[in-house]
Design an enzyme around this catalytic site. Structure first.
Site, short mmCIF file in Angstrom:
data_model
loop_
_atom_site.label_atom_id
_atom_site.label_comp_id
_atom_site.label_asym_id
_atom_site.label_seq_id
_atom_site.Cartn_x
_atom_site.Cartn_y
_atom_site.Cartn_z
N TYR A 142 0.75 -1.18 0.05
CA TYR A 142 -0.14 0.10 0.18
C TYR A 142 0.76 1.28 -0.06
O TYR A 142 0.32 2.26 -0.47
CB TYR A 142 -1.09 0.02 0.99
CG TYR A 142 -1.91 -1.01 1.31
CD1 TYR A 142 -2.21 -1.80 0.05
CD2 TYR A 142 -2.67 -1.35 2.41
CE1 TYR A 142 -3.47 -2.64 -0.20
CE2 TYR A 142 -3.73 -2.20 2.22
CZ TYR A 142 -4.00 -2.96 1.43
OH TYR A 142 -5.05 -3.94 1.04
N LYS A 188 3.61 -15.33 1.75
CA LYS A 188 3.27 -16.20 0.61
C LYS A 188 4.92 -16.54 0.23
O LYS A 188 5.43 -15.97 -1.02
CB LYS A 188 2.85 -14.99 -0.55
CG LYS A 188 2.17 -15.85 -1.87
CD LYS A 188 0.81 -16.90 -1.85
CE LYS A 188 0.75 -17.48 -2.89
NZ LYS A 188 -0.12 -18.84 -2.80
N ASP A 220 -3.22 -17.94 1.30
CA ASP A 220 -4.41 -18.56 0.47
C ASP A 220 -4.89 -19.75 1.46
O ASP A 220 -6.02 -19.78 1.77
CB ASP A 220 -3.86 -19.17 -0.77
CG ASP A 220 -2.77 -19.66 -0.93
OD1 ASP A 220 -1.88 -19.40 0.00
OD2 ASP A 220 -2.33 -20.58 -2.15
N ASP A 244 -5.22 -6.84 5.86
CA ASP A 244 -6.62 -6.25 5.41
C ASP A 244 -7.72 -7.42 5.11
O ASP A 244 -8.75 -7.24 5.66
CB ASP A 244 -6.25 -5.31 3.99
CG ASP A 244 -7.26 -4.41 3.91
OD1 ASP A 244 -8.29 -4.31 4.81
OD2 ASP A 244 -6.96 -3.69 3.06
N ASP A 248 -10.55 -8.87 7.66
CA ASP A 248 -12.41 -8.76 7.37
C ASP A 248 -13.00 -9.95 7.32
O ASP A 248 -13.99 -10.39 7.74
CB ASP A 248 -12.46 -8.34 5.99
CG ASP A 248 -12.66 -6.77 6.16
OD1 ASP A 248 -12.02 -6.05 7.16
OD2 ASP A 248 -13.16 -5.93 5.11
#
Ligand code: NAD
Length: 354
Positions: A142, A188, A220, A244, A248
């Site tokens: 980001y 990852k 994942d 992020d 959620d």
């Protein structure tokens, strides 16, 4: 008597309503535990634009930096949505987090036994879930440079330095020491170099915390495991974009958005806020659920002020309110004995403490 200076940012929409209830509960618990809280209010977001023309007045930045911790409601609303991007409430919030250097975002996902039916997952999957997600907040893709979109080709850069990984990693291990002593680092590393550095650094930090069990999971798989068997997790530590998305996902494990608190912490200060926004659709009606904000105030006592007994009292008072069947409108469908307003829920929780 111990005295703490708390900066308060109520913000827009339901912000003032829910923060008032958190203050009500803080007053009850500080009285009961024998310390005092002095509040100073600052402006941010739409209200700050209306009053000062700036979504993040300088006075707010210095005021919060000089306080022991900040309790924040939410900002934003349609009224300010047509302003240029750099003048919008949300820009003020991003600048605020950057100015406070709050690099660690802590999001607990705890299931209340009384609300197991509010989740879309089966009760037996979520009963007893107690996860702390530690997300890196001011680095990663980001913020990484270079970034570009020329209309044909677009790219962003995922970058982490070792010191950035070390400081968030240490936060996660310190938290795990106060919990079930398990850290799952999510990355990852099978594809990304930046994740390999992340993983290697976590392994190095783990050597300083022999009591904590460190595991690694690809992002994942972590997304799948959070929904399949959330009880397997204690502390999850991960980078900005993965955190992020995963936080959620974890929030939906719990049920209502009105229940989830968060803390954004760094070396200078910490900001405590509900994960939801300013909910303009229900603002001013007295029906918002104040529990996420009250829980955020509890986190402030626990993590910034070290008032653990007071934080435990808030947790217990919220649990009792739910056990006794009090529900705000958003949770009315789940075993409500009495549907209450925002202020009434604050009263019930404050009285449980008294
Ligand atoms: P939102 O979280 O404000 O609302 C989403 C839905 O959840 C709405 O239906 C709302 O009524 C409900 N809801 C939220 N909090 C609730 C509560 N405590 N009790 C009961 N119901 C609740 O998200 P949105 O509608 O996408 O955004 C509204 C505004 O908030 C926008 O301007 C957005 O930019 C801003 N926002 C601010 C923050 C923040 O200040 N940290 C975070 C997210 C969104």
């Amino acid at each position: 008597m111990k005295k703490y200076n708390i900066s308060i940012i109520k913000g827009d929409g339901i912000g003032p309503e829910i923060v008032d209830e958190a203050i009500k509960v803080l007053d009850a618990v500080s009285y009961s535990c024998g310390f005092s809280l002095e509040y100073k209010e600052y402006l941010m977001g739409g209200i700050a634009i209306d009053v000062t023309g700036d979504p993040l007045p300088e006075e707010t930045v210095t005021g919060v930096l000089n306080s022991d911790a900040c309790l924040f409601g939410a900002i934003g609303g349609e009224k300010w949505d047509t302003l240029p991007r750099d003048k919008r409430p949300e820009t003020g919030l991003l600048k605020f987090r950057e100015a406070m250097e709050v690099y660690a975002n802590l999001r607990p996902a705890i299931i209340y036994d009384e609300l197991v039916n509010a989740s879309t997952l089966k009760p037996e999957v979520i009963e007893g879930v107690d996860i702390m997600i530690v997300r890196e907040l001011i680095g990663g893709i980001y913020f990484g440079q270079p970034r570009e979109n020329d209309g044909f080709k677009a790219f962003n850069t995922m970058v982490y330095t070792k010191p950035e990984i070390e400081r968030i990693g240490k936060q996660a291990f310190e938290l795990a020491m106060k919990r079930d002593k398990r850290v799952c680092s999510v990355d990852k590393a099978n594809v990304l170099e930046v994740s390999q550095l992340w993983r290697d650094t976590m392994e190095e930090i783990a050597k300083d915390y022999p009591e904590v069990e460190l595991s690694h999971m690809y992002v994942d798989n972590a997304a799948m495991q959070l929904v399949r068997n959330p009880k397997q997790f204690d502390v999850i530590v991960t980078g900005n974009i993965f955190g992020d998305i995963l936080s959620d996902t974890a929030s939906m494990v719990v049920g209502s958005i009105g229940l989830l608190p968060s803390a954004s912490t760094g070396d200078k200060t910490a900001i405590y806020e509900p994960i939801h926004g300013s909910a303009p659709d229900i603002a001013g009606q007295g029906i918002a659920n104040p529990i996420a904000t009250i829980e955020s105030a509890g986190m402030m006592l626990r993590y910034s002020l070290g008032e653990i007994e007071a934080a435990d009292k808030i947790d217990a008072a919220i649990k009792k309110a739910l056990k006794d069947g009090y529900r705000t409108g958003d949770l009315a469908a789940y075993d409500a004995k009495e549907v209450v307003s925002t202020a009434e829920m604050g009263d019930v929780i404050a009285n449980n403490i008294k």
